[in-house]
Design an enzyme around this catalytic site. Structure first.
Site, PDB file in Angstrom:
ATOM      1  NE  ARG A  46      -2.253  -1.173   3.453  1.00  0.00           N
ATOM      2  CZ  ARG A  46      -2.796  -1.726   4.522  1.00  0.00           C
ATOM      3  NH1 ARG A  46      -4.112  -1.836   4.600  1.00  0.00           N
ATOM      4  NH2 ARG A  46      -2.065  -2.160   5.517  1.00  0.00           N
ATOM      5  CE  LYS A 107      -3.551 -17.599   8.595  1.00  0.00           C
ATOM      6  NZ  LYS A 107      -2.203 -17.356   9.031  1.00  0.00           N
ATOM      7  CD  GLU A 131       4.212 -26.854   3.453  1.00  0.00           C
ATOM      8  OE1 GLU A 131       4.346 -27.719   2.588  1.00  0.00           O
ATOM      9  OE2 GLU A 131       3.578 -27.036   4.520  1.00  0.00           O
ATOM     10  CB  ILE A 138       5.096 -27.140  10.401  1.00  0.00           C
ATOM     11  CG1 ILE A 138       5.323 -26.449  11.753  1.00  0.00           C
ATOM     12  CG2 ILE A 138       5.201 -28.646  10.523  1.00  0.00           C
ATOM     13  CD1 ILE A 138       4.260 -26.792  12.792  1.00  0.00           C
ATOM     14  N   GLY A 189       3.226  -8.429  20.788  1.00  0.00           N
ATOM     15  CA  GLY A 189       3.119  -8.679  19.353  1.00  0.00           C
ATOM     16  C   GLY A 189       2.764 -10.117  19.014  1.00  0.00           C
ATOM     17  CE  LYS A 207      -3.028 -20.895  10.651  1.00  0.00           C
ATOM     18  NZ  LYS A 207      -2.504 -20.546  11.982  1.00  0.00           N
ATOM     19  N   GLY A 304       5.479 -16.151  12.211  1.00  0.00           N
ATOM     20  CA  GLY A 304       6.716 -15.372  12.304  1.00  0.00           C
ATOM     21  C   GLY A 304       7.334 -15.207  10.925  1.00  0.00           C
TER      22      GLY A 304
END
Ligand SMILES: NC(=O)c1ccc[n+]([C@@H]2O[C@H](COP(=O)([O-])OP(=O)(O)OC[C@H]3O[C@@H](n4cnc5c(N)ncnc54)[C@H](OP(=O)(O)O)[C@@H]3O)[C@@H](O)[C@H]2O)c1
Length: 429
Positions: A46, A107, A131, A138, A189, A207, A304
Site C-alpha cells: 500500500r 489461509k 505451504e 512446518i 506482538g 487451516k 513469524g
C-alpha cells in the site's frame, strides 16, 4: 544453470519482508538447490514510503497491486497481503487465469476459495502452492501431499493457532486469567490488535479445512467446521484440568464420521502423555494418522517472518524445479464433496464446568440433567472458590455420544441455579 525464476511479490509486511531477507541470505544455496536463481523482479504494497528494513530499490515498484498478475516476464506471483477476498483474491484469479504460478500464505482465501483457485490453476497448467498457509514454517502440506501420499488418513488434528497456544500456556504457567494474558500477548506482538480470528478459533478452522481437503481428498469445506475458541476458558479450568492429568489446548480435528467429514476446532483437554500436551508457547503441531505409516507428528514454528518465509520460498523452489503437482494432492475434479458428519453420533469424553449459586439442590439438579440425557459421570468436583460470584463444579464424563452431553446442557439452559454459561471442553481421545 537455468534461467532465473522471476517473482512478482505482493505484500511487504511481516512475511513479505521475511521472503526478501531469506532470498538475500540463502541466495547461493537456493540457486544450487533450485537449479536456477530465484529473483524478485517487482513488488507492491500500500505505502511506497514505508521503511521495511530491506532494500527495495533493486525491484520495480508497482502501485496497482492487481497489475502484478500481468507484470512482464514474471513467472510467479507471491501474494502476502491476506484477507479472504479483496485484492488477494483478485490477484489470485487474474494471475492463475494468465497462467502464472501463484504462491500464497493466505489461509482465509484458500479456506473460502481454494477449490475455485485449484480449478483455475489446473485449467491454466499453472502452479498453486500454499505451504505457509497451514502451520507457518512446518512442512505439513508437503508431508501429507507427498510423504504420506500412499496412505489413507484416518484423522488429522493439531494445534493450529500459535496465539491461542501462547495464551493457554501462559495462563497455565502463571495461573492468570484469559483477558490479562491476552493483553500481554498483544503488547508483545503475539496477538493482533483485533484478536478475534485467532482466539475465536476462525484462523485454526481456516487451516483445518485446508488440511482436511488434502488428507481426505475432499473439497475444502470451511463452512462445515464447528468452531469454538478460548475466550471462556478460565485459569481455574486449566488448574482443574491439570489436577486431572490434562492440559488445555485449542485443537482442530478432522476425521471421517457418520455421513461425511467431521471437522471441529475447540478447546480440548489433552492427556499429559500425548505429544500435543507438550507443545507450548506459540508453537504449532499437527498429527496425522495414516493406515500404513501410523502416527506422524509435525511440530515447529507456526508463524513469524522467518518460518513463514521458509515455507513460501520452499514453494518457489519447487516451482523453479518444475516439481509441483495438484494443489490439494489430487486433481480438483477428483476432490469429492466432504459431506458433514453428525457430531451427535461421535463418541467421546467431555469436561463440563458450571459456575453455580451456592445453595442446596444445585448438584442434584445438574446430576439429574446428566442422568436424564444419558450422560455417565466419571468424576464430579466441587471447588469452594468463588468464580463469577458462584461456586465452580467440574464434571468429567465417561465415553458416550456427544449428543447426550449437548442434551444435558440443553436441559440446564436457563436454570436459575447457574451463574453464566457452562463451558464444555472435549477430551482428546
Ligand atoms: N505473520 C505471520 O506469521 C503469518 C504466518 C502464516 C501466514 N500468514 C499469512 O501471510 C499473509 C501476510 O501476513 P503478514 O503477517 O505478512 O501481514 P502484514 O504484516 O499485515 O502485511 C500485509 C502486507 O500487505 C500489504 N497490503 C495490505 N492491503 C493491501 C492492499 N489493499 N493492496 C496492496 N497491498 C496491501 C501491506 O502494505 P503496507 O505495508 O504498505 O501497509 C503489507 O505490506 C496473510 O495471509 C497471513 O494470514 C502470516
Amino acid at each position: 544453470m537455468g534461467d532465473a525464476l522471476r517473482v512478482a511479490l505482493a505484500g511487504l509486511g511481516t512475511v513479505g519482508g521475511g521472503v526478501i531477507r531469506l532470498l538475500d541470505t540463502n541466495r547461493d544455496l537456493i540457486t544450487r538447490r533450485a537449479g536456477r536463481p530465484i529473483e524478485i523482479v517487482a513488488v507492491s504494497a500500500r505505502d511506497r514510503t514505508k521503511d521495511r528494513g530491506v532494500d527495495l530499490s533493486r525491484f520495480a515498484w508497482v502501485d496497482d497491486t492487481a497489475s502484478l498478475a500481468s507484470y512482464p516476464d514474471a513467472d510467479v506471483v507471491v501474494e502476502l497481503i491476506g484477507g479472504s477476498d479483496g485484492p488477494a483474491l483478485t490477484l489470485a484469479r487474474t494471475a492463475l487465469d494468465a497462467g502464472r504460478g501463484f504462491v500464497t500464505a493466505n489461509k482465509a482465501m484458500l479456506a473460502h476459495h481454494g477449490l475455485e483457485l485449484a480449478q483455475k490453476a489446473e485449467a491454466a497448467n499453472a502452479a498453486l502452492k500454499f505451504e505457509a498457509a497451514v502451520a507457518g514454517g512446518i512442512p505439513v502440506i508437503k508431508g501429507l501431499r507427498e510423504g504420506a501420499a500412499a496412505n489413507a488418513i484416518a484423522r488429522v488434528y493439531g494445534i493450529l493457532n500459535g496465539t491461542c497456544n501462547f495464551i493457554l500456556s501462559k495462563m497455565e504457567a502463571e495461573g492468570r486469567d484469559f483477558a490479562e494474558v491476552l493483553a500481554e500477548a498483544q503488547a508483545l506482538g503475539y496477538a493482533e490488535a483485533d484478536p478475534s480470528f485467532d482466539i475465536d478459533g476462525v484462523d485454526a478452522a481456516h487451516k483445518l479445512s485446508i488440511l482436511a481437503a488434502i488428507a481426505f481428498g475432499t473439497q475444502p469445506a470451511f463452512g462445515d467446521v464447528a468452531i469454538g475458541g478460548v475466550r471462556h476458558v478460565l485459569a481455574a479450568d486449566i488448574a482443574q484440568a491439570a489436577s486431572l492429568g490434562y492440559r488445555v489446548r485449542l485443537v482442530g480435528v478432522a476425521e471421517e464420521g457418520a455421513g461425511g467429514l467431521f471437522q471441529r476446532v475447540h478447546p480440548h483437554l489433552v492427556p499429559l502423555d500425548h505429544p500435543l500436551a507438550h507443545v507450548t508457547g506459540s508453537t504449532n503441531a499437527v498429527v496425522a494418522e495414516g493406515n500404513f505409516v501410523g502416527r506422524l507428528l509435525f511440530q515447529g514454528a507456526g508463524a513469524g517472518d522467518g518460518p513463514t518465509a521458509s515455507a513460501v520460498v520452499a514453494d518457489l523452489i519447487d516451482i523453479a524445479r518444475g516439481e509441483y503437482g495438484a494443489s490439494f494432492a489430487m486433481p480438483a475434479h477428483e476432490l469429492i464433496p466432504a459431506g458433514k458428519a453428525d457430531s451427535g453420533e461421535r463418541r467421546g469424553r467431555a469436561y463440563l464446568r458450571f459456575t453455580v449459586q451456592d445453595k442446596v439442590g444445585v448438584l442434584a439438579e445438574i446430576a439429574a440433567a446428566m442422568r436424564d440425557a444419558g450422560v455417565s459421570i466419571e468424576s464430579l468436583i466441587q471447588r469452594g472458590e468463588a468464580a463469577d460470584g458462584g461456586v465452580m463444579i467440574a464434571i468429567v464424563t465417561h465415553e458416550g455420544p456427544e449428543r447426550a452431553v449437548a442434551q444435558a446442557l440443553e436441559r440446564l439452559r436457563g436454570s436459575q441455579s447457574l451463574v453464566g454459561q457452562p463451558l464444555l471442553m472435549h477430551i482428546l481421545g
